[in-house]
Design an enzyme around this catalytic site. Structure first.
Site, mmCIF file in Angstrom:
data_model
loop_
_atom_site.group_PDB
_atom_site.id
_atom_site.type_symbol
_atom_site.label_atom_id
_atom_site.label_comp_id
_atom_site.label_asym_id
_atom_site.label_seq_id
_atom_site.Cartn_x
_atom_site.Cartn_y
_atom_site.Cartn_z
ATOM 1 N N SER A 115 0.852 -1.202 0.000
ATOM 2 C CA SER A 115 0.000 0.000 0.000
ATOM 3 C C SER A 115 0.882 1.243 0.000
ATOM 4 O O SER A 115 0.388 2.350 -0.240
ATOM 5 C CB SER A 115 -0.931 0.003 1.219
ATOM 6 O OG SER A 115 -0.221 -0.277 2.401
ATOM 7 N N ASP A 164 5.570 -6.993 2.654
ATOM 8 C CA ASP A 164 4.782 -7.405 1.494
ATOM 9 C C ASP A 164 5.726 -7.671 0.324
ATOM 10 O O ASP A 164 6.637 -6.880 0.071
ATOM 11 C CB ASP A 164 3.855 -6.250 1.088
ATOM 12 C CG ASP A 164 2.406 -6.666 1.028
ATOM 13 O OD1 ASP A 164 2.140 -7.882 0.956
ATOM 14 O OD2 ASP A 164 1.546 -5.769 1.067
ATOM 15 N N LYS A 173 4.819 -11.415 3.133
ATOM 16 C CA LYS A 173 3.411 -11.670 2.804
ATOM 17 C C LYS A 173 3.264 -11.761 1.289
ATOM 18 O O LYS A 173 3.872 -10.973 0.557
ATOM 19 C CB LYS A 173 2.503 -10.570 3.353
ATOM 20 C CG LYS A 173 1.041 -10.730 2.927
ATOM 21 C CD LYS A 173 0.103 -9.857 3.707
ATOM 22 C CE LYS A 173 -0.044 -8.457 3.180
ATOM 23 N NZ LYS A 173 -0.479 -8.343 1.776
ATOM 24 N N GLU A 176 0.308 -12.377 -1.946
ATOM 25 C CA GLU A 176 -1.099 -12.424 -2.333
ATOM 26 C C GLU A 176 -1.322 -13.593 -3.279
ATOM 27 O O GLU A 176 -0.525 -13.812 -4.189
ATOM 28 C CB GLU A 176 -1.499 -11.122 -3.047
ATOM 29 C CG GLU A 176 -1.454 -9.903 -2.145
ATOM 30 C CD GLU A 176 -1.916 -8.629 -2.848
ATOM 31 O OE1 GLU A 176 -2.522 -8.707 -3.934
ATOM 32 O OE2 GLU A 176 -1.656 -7.544 -2.294
ATOM 33 N N GLU A 187 -9.117 -10.202 2.951
ATOM 34 C CA GLU A 187 -9.520 -8.825 2.655
ATOM 35 C C GLU A 187 -10.871 -8.751 1.957
ATOM 36 O O GLU A 187 -11.119 -9.456 0.976
ATOM 37 C CB GLU A 187 -8.431 -8.148 1.802
ATOM 38 C CG GLU A 187 -8.750 -6.687 1.495
ATOM 39 C CD GLU A 187 -7.541 -5.861 1.076
ATOM 40 O OE1 GLU A 187 -6.400 -6.368 1.129
ATOM 41 O OE2 GLU A 187 -7.753 -4.687 0.696
#
Ligand code: KIV
Length: 266
Positions: A47, A85, A114, A116, A183
């Site tokens: 982010s 991330d 992390k 995704e 999420e």
């Protein structure tokens, strides 16, 4: 001060203790977050592409930028688990490149990484875990897939998507993740995943029943006046507070009120 580890994360789920996480990207905020003494983890999220770089999504973030911000956070956070991330493109090209990039983030100061994705990245996660790199998964509305999803929207409303997200979470658990971010899914799905898997779930827009919660720091500080996302709670109106301080400073300089006597050297 005892450092939080991935083992603490798992134990807290077993003990029914909620996990609280936030994002941070720099030394100064990392210090403030850590000083609370109760925060479990700091995510150096991609982010940063939006809140630090001002882009409209997270896709432009490079591995070097991620590593730079991990180093900054590491200086300020001595207690919380630091999760980095893995940016878009840093693990999709090949497993070798992904492993190299994960090691780079760990060497930069992260305690865990992390990623995704679901079932398709399970073999990659297994490899990282086998090398001693703790991995946090991320399912549901995964921002790196925003072009495929047609934007940032709630996922898991229809039965096939719901089943896919649940199966992804189970695959990630089987691959060895220590925790999973969920999420923007319906609360009932956040609850179902949390009950079905043994590793802690960290929700962001996934309802009240996940094992923990995470939000973007600048969102809870109210730094975006027009931000109106249902799952975000603004704890202060930071935009107004900071703007007011800056305005006061500028006015005082212009009016000759700052510096005052107590701000000068004899
Ligand atoms: O990049 C990020 O900040 C995230 C969140 C889960 C908030 O992935």
């Amino acid at each position: 001060m005892k450092k939080i580890t991935v083992i603490d994360f798992k134990n807290k789920k077993k003990q029914g203790e909620k996990l609280a996480l936030l994002t941070a990207y720099d030394y100064t905020f990392a210090r403030i977050l850590d000083s609370v003494g109760k925060l479990d983890g700091i995510l150096v999220g991609d982010s940063l592409g939006m809140v630090i770089k001002g882009e409209s999504d997270t896709l432009s973030v490079s591995i070097e930028e991620a590593a730079y911000h991990v180093k900054c956070v590491k200086k300020g956070a001595k207690r919380s688990l630091i999760i980095a991330d893995m940016p878009f493109g840093s693990y999709q090209v090949s497993q070798d490149e992904g492993i190299r990039n994960a090691i780079y983030l760990i060497k930069s100061g992260a305690d865990a990484v992390k990623v995704e994705g679901g079932e398709e990245i399970a073999p990659f996660i297994e490899k990282l875990v086998s090398f001693g790199i703790p991995v946090m998964g991320h399912v549901g509305m995964t921002p790196q897939y925003k072009n495929a999803f047609g934007g940032y929207r709630l996922r898991g409303r229809d039965e096939p998507t719901r089943e896919k997200i649940l199966n992804d979470a189970i695959s990630l658990e089987d691959a060895g993740v220590f925790s999973i971010v969920i999420e923007m899914v319906p609360e009932s799905l956040g609850k179902e995943i949390t009950e079905r898997i043994s590793v802690p779930t960290i929700g962001i827009g996934a309802g009240r029943y996940t094992d923990g919660q995470i939000l973007v720091l600048y969102d809870i500080l109210g730094l975006y006046k027009d931000l109106n996302i249902r799952f975000v709670k603004k704890y202060i109106e930071g935009y107004d507070i900071f703007k007011q301080a800056v305005e006061q400073y500028v006015n005082e300089v212009k009016e000759g009120k700052f510096p005052a006597e107590e701000n000068v050297y004899d």
